[in-house]
Design a protein around this motif. Structure first.
Motif, PDB file in Angstrom:
ATOM      1  N   PRO A 210       0.798  -1.232   0.000  1.00  0.00           N
ATOM      2  CA  PRO A 210       0.000   0.000   0.000  1.00  0.00           C
ATOM      3  C   PRO A 210       0.831   1.283   0.000  1.00  0.00           C
ATOM      4  O   PRO A 210       0.299   2.344  -0.263  1.00  0.00           O
ATOM      5  N   TYR A 211       2.118   1.185   0.269  1.00  0.00           N
ATOM      6  CA  TYR A 211       3.025   2.340   0.152  1.00  0.00           C
ATOM      7  C   TYR A 211       4.440   1.800   0.094  1.00  0.00           C
ATOM      8  O   TYR A 211       4.691   0.634   0.401  1.00  0.00           O
ATOM      9  N   GLY A 212       5.355   2.668  -0.303  1.00  0.00           N
ATOM     10  CA  GLY A 212       6.750   2.242  -0.435  1.00  0.00           C
ATOM     11  C   GLY A 212       7.353   1.931   0.924  1.00  0.00           C
ATOM     12  O   GLY A 212       7.273   2.750   1.853  1.00  0.00           O
ATOM     13  N   ILE A 242      11.584   0.216  10.575  1.00  0.00           N
ATOM     14  CA  ILE A 242      10.855  -0.256   9.390  1.00  0.00           C
ATOM     15  C   ILE A 242       9.401   0.177   9.472  1.00  0.00           C
ATOM     16  O   ILE A 242       8.699  -0.097  10.439  1.00  0.00           O
ATOM     17  N   ASP A 243       8.970   0.896   8.433  1.00  0.00           N
ATOM     18  CA  ASP A 243       7.577   1.323   8.287  1.00  0.00           C
ATOM     19  C   ASP A 243       7.094   0.664   7.005  1.00  0.00           C
ATOM     20  O   ASP A 243       7.472   1.071   5.905  1.00  0.00           O
ATOM     21  N   ALA A 244       6.302  -0.379   7.160  1.00  0.00           N
ATOM     22  CA  ALA A 244       5.892  -1.159   5.993  1.00  0.00           C
ATOM     23  C   ALA A 244       4.497  -1.728   6.227  1.00  0.00           C
ATOM     24  O   ALA A 244       4.168  -2.136   7.342  1.00  0.00           O
ATOM     25  N   CYS A 253      -2.764  -2.044   5.795  1.00  0.00           N
ATOM     26  CA  CYS A 253      -2.269  -1.820   7.153  1.00  0.00           C
ATOM     27  C   CYS A 253      -1.031  -0.946   7.035  1.00  0.00           C
ATOM     28  O   CYS A 253      -0.449  -0.822   5.956  1.00  0.00           O
ATOM     29  N   ASP A 254      -0.650  -0.327   8.105  1.00  0.00           N
ATOM     30  CA  ASP A 254       0.461   0.638   8.131  1.00  0.00           C
ATOM     31  C   ASP A 254       1.138   0.456   9.479  1.00  0.00           C
ATOM     32  O   ASP A 254       0.576   0.827  10.512  1.00  0.00           O
ATOM     33  N   ILE A 255       2.319  -0.156   9.454  1.00  0.00           N
ATOM     34  CA  ILE A 255       2.955  -0.601  10.701  1.00  0.00           C
ATOM     35  C   ILE A 255       4.402  -0.128  10.745  1.00  0.00           C
ATOM     36  O   ILE A 255       5.131  -0.276   9.763  1.00  0.00           O
ATOM     37  N   THR A 256       4.819   0.408  11.877  1.00  0.00           N
ATOM     38  CA  THR A 256       6.228   0.762  12.061  1.00  0.00           C
ATOM     39  C   THR A 256       6.759   0.125  13.344  1.00  0.00           C
ATOM     40  O   THR A 256       6.080   0.140  14.382  1.00  0.00           O
ATOM     41  N   ARG A 257       7.955  -0.390  13.250  1.00  0.00           N
ATOM     42  CA  ARG A 257       8.669  -0.898  14.413  1.00  0.00           C
ATOM     43  C   ARG A 257      10.115  -0.405  14.359  1.00  0.00           C
ATOM     44  O   ARG A 257      10.650  -0.153  13.286  1.00  0.00           O
ATOM     45  N   ILE A 378      -1.635   5.238  15.208  1.00  0.00           N
ATOM     46  CA  ILE A 378      -1.006   5.966  16.315  1.00  0.00           C
ATOM     47  C   ILE A 378       0.488   5.726  16.148  1.00  0.00           C
ATOM     48  O   ILE A 378       0.960   4.596  16.313  1.00  0.00           O
ATOM     49  N   GLU A 379       1.212   6.770  15.755  1.00  0.00           N
ATOM     50  CA  GLU A 379       2.606   6.585  15.337  1.00  0.00           C
ATOM     51  C   GLU A 379       3.540   7.664  15.862  1.00  0.00           C
ATOM     52  O   GLU A 379       4.108   8.445  15.100  1.00  0.00           O
ATOM     53  N   PRO A 380       3.727   7.687  17.187  1.00  0.00           N
ATOM     54  CA  PRO A 380       4.674   8.653  17.737  1.00  0.00           C
ATOM     55  C   PRO A 380       6.104   8.306  17.339  1.00  0.00           C
ATOM     56  O   PRO A 380       6.421   7.149  17.062  1.00  0.00           O
ATOM     57  N   ILE A 417       7.007   4.024  16.411  1.00  0.00           N
ATOM     58  CA  ILE A 417       6.200   2.839  16.684  1.00  0.00           C
ATOM     59  C   ILE A 417       4.799   3.163  16.179  1.00  0.00           C
ATOM     60  O   ILE A 417       4.199   4.159  16.615  1.00  0.00           O
ATOM     61  N   GLU A 418       4.289   2.351  15.284  1.00  0.00           N
ATOM     62  CA  GLU A 418       3.002   2.662  14.648  1.00  0.00           C
ATOM     63  C   GLU A 418       2.084   1.452  14.640  1.00  0.00           C
ATOM     64  O   GLU A 418       2.431   0.400  14.112  1.00  0.00           O
ATOM     65  N   ASP A 419       0.899   1.645  15.201  1.00  0.00           N
ATOM     66  CA  ASP A 419      -0.152   0.626  15.181  1.00  0.00           C
ATOM     67  C   ASP A 419      -1.399   1.195  14.518  1.00  0.00           C
ATOM     68  O   ASP A 419      -1.605   2.407  14.496  1.00  0.00           O
TER      69      ASP A 419
END
Ligand code: GLY
Ligand code: MN
Ligand code: MN
Length: 439
Positions: A210-212, A242-244, A253-257, A378-380, A417-419
């Motif tokens: 859904p995004y690069g 990683i934001d993938a 979905c849009d997830i960052t760790r 939520i991605e602070p 961190i993004e959920d």
């Protein structure tokens, strides 16, 4: 309360779409909703096409993302119709015959050329035709009535249980791929190879995601939208951001760790941001102004920075002086669904109007008050961005920072961190944490 299988939920989803279409058409005094799936775009002076991206208004109705030249036609009181382009073409693989849980709810007309849609389309003058200009068939062109778009986009924020189930599936794919990416990082892979490991685990290539992918080692984590993908691993891979995401039937979905290679104070800061992020996720409740979550996040992140000795002033003062924005220079998140950055983030009502961003916070993408069905990220983050730090250091608030501490964290780049979190009538449902727990 939320089922995991989309199939049995689709009929109710379609009923809701019909209700929304009925209301939207009523607003505009029109009789039909017509939605082209869209067509290929080409590189300039070239016969090469860009990866096809379906019209989001189309995939709201059917989970089809690879059927250019097709049309949805809906007339209140009637079964929706799908004009499905299956060209006679020996150059490409043509779309398969329609299949899946949604098929029985549509009258489907197979067309073999784009123009064969024309005799099946209702009168343009009585229709809301939602799409891009190049979807026009001769004079039959998208007119995008603002009243219809405003209504549909505003209400799209409220996901149906079917949509939540679709996003659950997207999240499961994303979590699985994030695990593979973390393993590749720990094995010493380059950004490029971590990206490939991610795609392989997701079973999605870069054009389908859904995004690069943002795959950032060390200082690259400080570039908010870093998409370079270095081919060689660094000599010392200290940190990994990683934001993938992943897609499922058109939903994202849009997830960052963020990970540290070794224990130490960067990992401790990651853990502190993670704890703060969980508290922010708990704020995703009906009636909460999303702008408040954003402003509270500034305080919480400034507190982390003070606790780690980076800031020497109180969280309140850090926000007041905008020093917090140097380290957290983006919004706390956005709506998500059919689009990673879902539409109508500022919509005041289904008739239009804009809810302003808080002054001094230009990058916030969502200003609405939360209500059941909304799904938001939520991605602070905390970043050590050279350009912004230089400005701070040359300005009147330079003394509010311990620059030796900044230098200690700079080699790690940044943390995010993004959920993806569902607002319910009760406690929030964190799709991302759920997916990681079962991955
Ligand atoms: N992946 C883009 C974003 O987090 O908004
Ligand atoms: Mn996001
Ligand atoms: Mn993201």
């Amino acid at each position: 309360m939320h089922s995991h299988d989309p199939a049995p939920l689709y009929a109710a989803h379609l009923d809701e779409l019909r209700r929304r279409a009925d209301a939207a058409l009523g607003r505009a005094g029109l009789d039909h909703l017509v939605v082209p799936s869209g067509t290929a775009h080409f590189h300039v002076f070239d016969d090469r096409d860009y990866p096809y991206a379906v019209n989001p208004q189309f995939k709201a109705w059917v989970p089809l993302t690879r059927t250019p030249g097709s049309w949805i036609v809906y007339t209140p009181g009637r079964r929706p119709r799908l004009l499905y382009l299956q060209p006679r073409d020996y150059w490409h693989v043509v779309p398969r015959a329609p299949e899946g849980w949604w098929v029985e709810h549509f009258d489907i007309e197979i067309i073999r050329t784009p123009e064969q849609a024309l005799p099946h389309l209702p009168p343009a003058g009585r229709s809301a035709i939602l799409g891009e200009p190049q979807s026009a068939l001769g004079d039959y062109a998208p007119n995008n009535p603002p009243a219809v778009i405003a209504y549909l986009e505003y209400h799209r924020a409220f996901k149906t249980p079917y949509e939540i189930a679709m996003m659950r599936r997207a999240s499961a794919i994303g979590a699985r791929a994030h695990r593979a990416a973390e393993a590749a990082f720990r094995a010493g892979a380059s950004e490029f190879d971590i990206h490939l490991a991610y795609c392989a685990a997701a079973r999605q290539d870069a054009c389908e995601l859904p995004y690069g992918n943002i795959v950032a080692l060390n200082e690259h984590g400080a570039v908010l939208h870093y998409t370079e993908l270095d081919r060689d691993p660094p000599a010392d891979a200290r940190s990994f951001l990683i934001d993938a995401g992943a897609g499922y039937g058109g939903y994202a979905c849009d997830i960052t760790r963020t990970y540290a290679r070794a224990r130490g104070e960067f990992q401790d800061m990651v853990d502190a941001v993670d704890a703060a992020q969980q508290a922010m996720c708990a704020q995703v409740r009906a009636g909460v102004d999303y702008r408040e979550i954003h402003l509270d996040a500034h305080l919480a992140l400034a507190r982390v920075l003070r606790d780690f000795g980076v800031l020497k002033l109180s969280p309140e003062a850090a926000v007041e002086t905008r020093v917090s924005s140097v380290f957290f220079p983006h919004g706390i998140g956005h709506g998500i669904g059919l689009q990673v950055h879902d539409v109508a983030g500022f919509a005041e009502s289904d008739r239009g109007g804009t809810i302003a961003k808080p002054e001094g916070h230009p990058y916030l993408r969502l200003t609405r008050t939360l209500a059941p069905g909304m799904v938001v990220t939520i991605e602070p983050g905390i970043y050590f961005i050279d350009m912004l730090l230089e400005e701070l250091r040359g300005g009147p608030h330079a003394h509010s920072v311990d620059w030796a501490r900044v230098d200690a964290f700079r080699p790690f780049g940044g943390i995010r961190i993004e959920d993806d979190v569902v607002c319910t009538g009760d406690a929030p449902l964190n799709l991302t944490r759920e997916a990681f727990a079962t991955a």
